[in-house]
Scaffold this motif. Structure first.
Motif, PDB file in Angstrom:
ATOM      1  N   TRP A   1       0.845  -1.202   0.000  1.00 16.34           N
ATOM      2  CA  TRP A   1       0.000   0.000   0.000  1.00 16.34           C
ATOM      3  C   TRP A   1       0.879   1.250   0.000  1.00 16.34           C
ATOM      4  O   TRP A   1       0.600   2.223  -0.719  1.00 16.34           O
ATOM      5  CB  TRP A   1      -0.911  -0.018   1.226  1.00 16.34           C
ATOM      6  CG  TRP A   1      -1.881   1.127   1.299  1.00 16.34           C
ATOM      7  CD1 TRP A   1      -3.146   1.175   0.793  1.00 16.34           C
ATOM      8  CD2 TRP A   1      -1.651   2.410   1.912  1.00 16.34           C
ATOM      9  NE1 TRP A   1      -3.720   2.399   1.047  1.00 16.34           N
ATOM     10  CE2 TRP A   1      -2.830   3.178   1.734  1.00 16.34           C
ATOM     11  CE3 TRP A   1      -0.581   2.977   2.589  1.00 16.34           C
ATOM     12  CZ2 TRP A   1      -2.952   4.479   2.211  1.00 16.34           C
ATOM     13  CZ3 TRP A   1      -0.692   4.281   3.064  1.00 16.34           C
ATOM     14  CH2 TRP A   1      -1.864   5.019   2.874  1.00 16.34           C
ATOM     15  N   VAL A   2       1.948   1.230   0.793  1.00 21.84           N
ATOM     16  CA  VAL A   2       2.877   2.360   0.858  1.00 21.84           C
ATOM     17  C   VAL A   2       3.547   2.579  -0.500  1.00 21.84           C
ATOM     18  O   VAL A   2       3.651   3.711  -0.986  1.00 21.84           O
ATOM     19  CB  VAL A   2       3.940   2.126   1.952  1.00 21.84           C
ATOM     20  CG1 VAL A   2       5.085   3.131   1.833  1.00 21.84           C
ATOM     21  CG2 VAL A   2       3.307   2.222   3.332  1.00 21.84           C
TER      22      VAL A   2
ATOM     23  N   ASP B   1       2.416   1.773  -3.418  1.00 17.64           N
ATOM     24  CA  ASP B   1       1.412   2.299  -4.350  1.00 17.64           C
ATOM     25  C   ASP B   1       1.131   3.779  -4.090  1.00 17.64           C
ATOM     26  O   ASP B   1       0.931   4.556  -5.036  1.00 17.64           O
ATOM     27  CB  ASP B   1       0.113   1.490  -4.232  1.00 17.64           C
ATOM     28  CG  ASP B   1       0.271   0.056  -4.710  1.00 17.64           C
ATOM     29  OD1 ASP B   1       1.232  -0.212  -5.459  1.00 17.64           O
ATOM     30  OD2 ASP B   1      -0.549  -0.798  -4.320  1.00 17.64           O
ATOM     31  N   PHE B   2       1.120   4.165  -2.812  1.00 18.04           N
ATOM     32  CA  PHE B   2       0.853   5.570  -2.483  1.00 18.04           C
ATOM     33  C   PHE B   2       2.015   6.446  -2.931  1.00 18.04           C
ATOM     34  O   PHE B   2       1.813   7.558  -3.431  1.00 18.04           O
ATOM     35  CB  PHE B   2       0.601   5.737  -0.981  1.00 18.04           C
ATOM     36  CG  PHE B   2      -0.183   6.968  -0.636  1.00 18.04           C
ATOM     37  CD1 PHE B   2      -1.534   6.889  -0.340  1.00 18.04           C
ATOM     38  CD2 PHE B   2       0.421   8.225  -0.624  1.00 18.04           C
ATOM     39  CE1 PHE B   2      -2.268   8.030  -0.033  1.00 18.04           C
ATOM     40  CE2 PHE B   2      -0.298   9.369  -0.320  1.00 18.04           C
ATOM     41  CZ  PHE B   2      -1.647   9.276  -0.024  1.00 18.04           C
TER      42      PHE B   2
ATOM     43  N   LYS C   1       1.611   7.220  -6.487  1.00 17.64           N
ATOM     44  CA  LYS C   1       0.657   8.309  -6.732  1.00 17.64           C
ATOM     45  C   LYS C   1       1.312   9.675  -6.549  1.00 17.64           C
ATOM     46  O   LYS C   1       0.903  10.663  -7.165  1.00 17.64           O
ATOM     47  CB  LYS C   1      -0.534   8.185  -5.774  1.00 17.64           C
ATOM     48  CG  LYS C   1      -1.436   6.997  -6.042  1.00 17.64           C
ATOM     49  CD  LYS C   1      -2.562   6.942  -5.010  1.00 17.64           C
ATOM     50  CE  LYS C   1      -3.422   5.705  -5.199  1.00 17.64           C
ATOM     51  NZ  LYS C   1      -4.481   5.600  -4.156  1.00 17.64           N
ATOM     52  N   GLU C   2       2.321   9.701  -5.672  1.00 21.03           N
ATOM     53  CA  GLU C   2       3.041  10.953  -5.426  1.00 21.03           C
ATOM     54  C   GLU C   2       4.203  11.142  -6.399  1.00 21.03           C
ATOM     55  O   GLU C   2       5.010  12.064  -6.247  1.00 21.03           O
ATOM     56  CB  GLU C   2       3.572  10.973  -3.986  1.00 21.03           C
ATOM     57  CG  GLU C   2       2.497  10.962  -2.915  1.00 21.03           C
ATOM     58  CD  GLU C   2       1.613  12.192  -2.959  1.00 21.03           C
ATOM     59  OE1 GLU C   2       2.167  13.307  -3.066  1.00 21.03           O
ATOM     60  OE2 GLU C   2       0.374  12.045  -2.900  1.00 21.03           O
TER      61      GLU C   2
ATOM     62  N   LEU D   1      -3.506   4.624   8.342  1.00 16.80           N
ATOM     63  CA  LEU D   1      -3.371   5.007   6.936  1.00 16.80           C
ATOM     64  C   LEU D   1      -3.313   6.519   6.748  1.00 16.80           C
ATOM     65  O   LEU D   1      -2.593   7.017   5.873  1.00 16.80           O
ATOM     66  CB  LEU D   1      -4.533   4.428   6.122  1.00 16.80           C
ATOM     67  CG  LEU D   1      -4.639   2.903   6.075  1.00 16.80           C
ATOM     68  CD1 LEU D   1      -5.742   2.492   5.114  1.00 16.80           C
ATOM     69  CD2 LEU D   1      -3.324   2.265   5.660  1.00 16.80           C
TER      70      LEU D   1
ATOM     71  N   SER E   1      -0.158   8.229   5.020  1.00 13.68           N
ATOM     72  CA  SER E   1      -0.294   9.024   3.793  1.00 13.68           C
ATOM     73  C   SER E   1       0.306  10.414   3.973  1.00 13.68           C
ATOM     74  O   SER E   1       0.962  10.942   3.062  1.00 13.68           O
ATOM     75  CB  SER E   1      -1.765   9.118   3.373  1.00 13.68           C
ATOM     76  OG  SER E   1      -2.540   9.754   4.373  1.00 13.68           O
TER      77      SER E   1
ATOM     78  N   ILE F   1       4.074  10.041   3.848  1.00 10.54           N
ATOM     79  CA  ILE F   1       4.521   9.767   2.476  1.00 10.54           C
ATOM     80  C   ILE F   1       4.582  11.063   1.669  1.00 10.54           C
ATOM     81  O   ILE F   1       5.536  11.301   0.914  1.00 10.54           O
ATOM     82  CB  ILE F   1       3.586   8.739   1.802  1.00 10.54           C
ATOM     83  CG1 ILE F   1       3.789   7.357   2.431  1.00 10.54           C
ATOM     84  CG2 ILE F   1       3.836   8.674   0.293  1.00 10.54           C
ATOM     85  CD1 ILE F   1       2.754   6.328   2.023  1.00 10.54           C
ATOM     86  N   LYS F   2       3.585  11.909   1.843  1.00 10.46           N
ATOM     87  CA  LYS F   2       3.581  13.193   1.130  1.00 10.46           C
ATOM     88  C   LYS F   2       4.769  14.051   1.549  1.00 10.46           C
ATOM     89  O   LYS F   2       5.409  14.699   0.712  1.00 10.46           O
ATOM     90  CB  LYS F   2       2.263  13.927   1.396  1.00 10.46           C
ATOM     91  CG  LYS F   2       1.055  13.279   0.732  1.00 10.46           C
ATOM     92  CD  LYS F   2      -0.244  13.959   1.152  1.00 10.46           C
ATOM     93  CE  LYS F   2      -1.448  13.244   0.548  1.00 10.46           C
ATOM     94  NZ  LYS F   2      -2.727  13.841   1.001  1.00 10.46           N
TER      95      LYS F   2
END
Length: 281
Positions: free
Chosen positions: A91-92, A94-95, A98-99, A119, A123, A126-127
């Motif tokens: 999941w990380v 994949d996120f 997206k970034e 989550l 998120s 991660i940003k």
């Protein structure tokens, strides 16, 4: 957006309002699982003849109630489950994608270990990491460490170092420092994890595995694995087994007795330091 069922009157008013100039609106009610039975009845009466200008979203964590039992029988129910822990790393990854960033499973697992499985928090981190990485296409462990490494994790290392040096007062001092910044349950989990990783690291050394191989085996970046390798030298394998056994006993005590976890953890520290090499509880 309505944050609580306490504002149910506002919800009713909003649902009955006609949109101007064909405007559509989304109404979100949080904590819908706390609706009372009369309110639930009104919701389902509304759903029989909904306002065409409104999309109603009911958000809840607990699905074991009348509202969701009824919703399951209709087309209105959607369940969104958090990824299981062994799926979080993907999941990380994949996120990050997206970034606009790539990373690998090892780095993603490291981030999950640092941050946990929330989550929303993941998120956000991660940003921040993606921004920190700048023009780099691939996020490395160093980037995660720079943005997310907390004093808590360093204090865990300090605590276990003090245990390795058989320094009771310093061990308890570090433990009590942790109580100021983290929940007891999280501290307990992190201490168990620390000894589990130390035991794994210690077990790989006689097999002649180098740092890169050990890092891969314990699923951590090499520079973090090096810290475990260094710390493991403070303990014999038997001592690590004893410590892990004490912590497992503490977990049972926490689940089966009224002893506060804070007290149980302090007793565990004392027991780890007082246990003899030849005794494994």
């Amino acid at each position: 957006e309505i944050t609580s069922p306490n504002d149910f009157a506002q919800l009713e008013q909003t649902l009955s309002t006609v949109g101007f100039f064909d405007q559509k609106k989304v109404v979100i009610l949080h904590e819908a699982d706390k609706l009372k039975q009369p309110q639930i009845k009104k919701v389902f009466n509304y759903l029989d003849k909904p306002n065409p200008d409104v999309t109603l979203v009911l958000v809840a964590l607990n699905k074991n109630n009348t509202l969701f039992e009824q919703a399951k029988k209709s087309r209105y129910f959607y369940e969104y489950k958090s990824p299981k822990k062994d799926h979080l790393s993907q999941w990380v990854i994949d996120f990050f994608k997206k970034e606009g960033k790539a990373t690998n499973f090892e780095v993603a697992s490291y981030l999950v270990d640092l941050i946990g499985d929330n989550l929303n928090t993941l998120s956000n981190e991660i940003k921040k990491i993606a921004l920190y990485a700048g023009e780099k296409e691939k996020v490395e462990a160093d980037d995660v460490f720079a943005v997310c490494s907390s004093q808590t994790h360093e204090t865990i290392f300090d605590l276990v170092d003090a245990l390795g040096q058989k320094n009771l007062s310093m061990s308890l001092w570090h433990l009590n420092n942790l109580f100021y910044t983290e929940k007891e349950e999280k501290i307990f989990y992190m201490i168990i994890r620390q000894f589990r990783l130390l035991l794994k690291t210690k077990g790989y050394e006689p097999k002649g595995m180098g740092l890169a191989q050990i890092a891969k085996a314990i699923k951590l970046p090499p520079f973090i694995a090096a810290k475990y390798q260094k710390q493991a030298k403070h303990f014999s394998t038997l001592k690590l087994i004893q410590a892990h056994s004490v912590l497992m006993e503490t977990e049972i005590t926490n689940k089966t007795t009224p002893t506060p976890l804070k007290t149980a953890l302090e007793l565990a520290i004392v027991k780890i330091l007082s246990s003899e090499e030849q005794y494994v509880s």
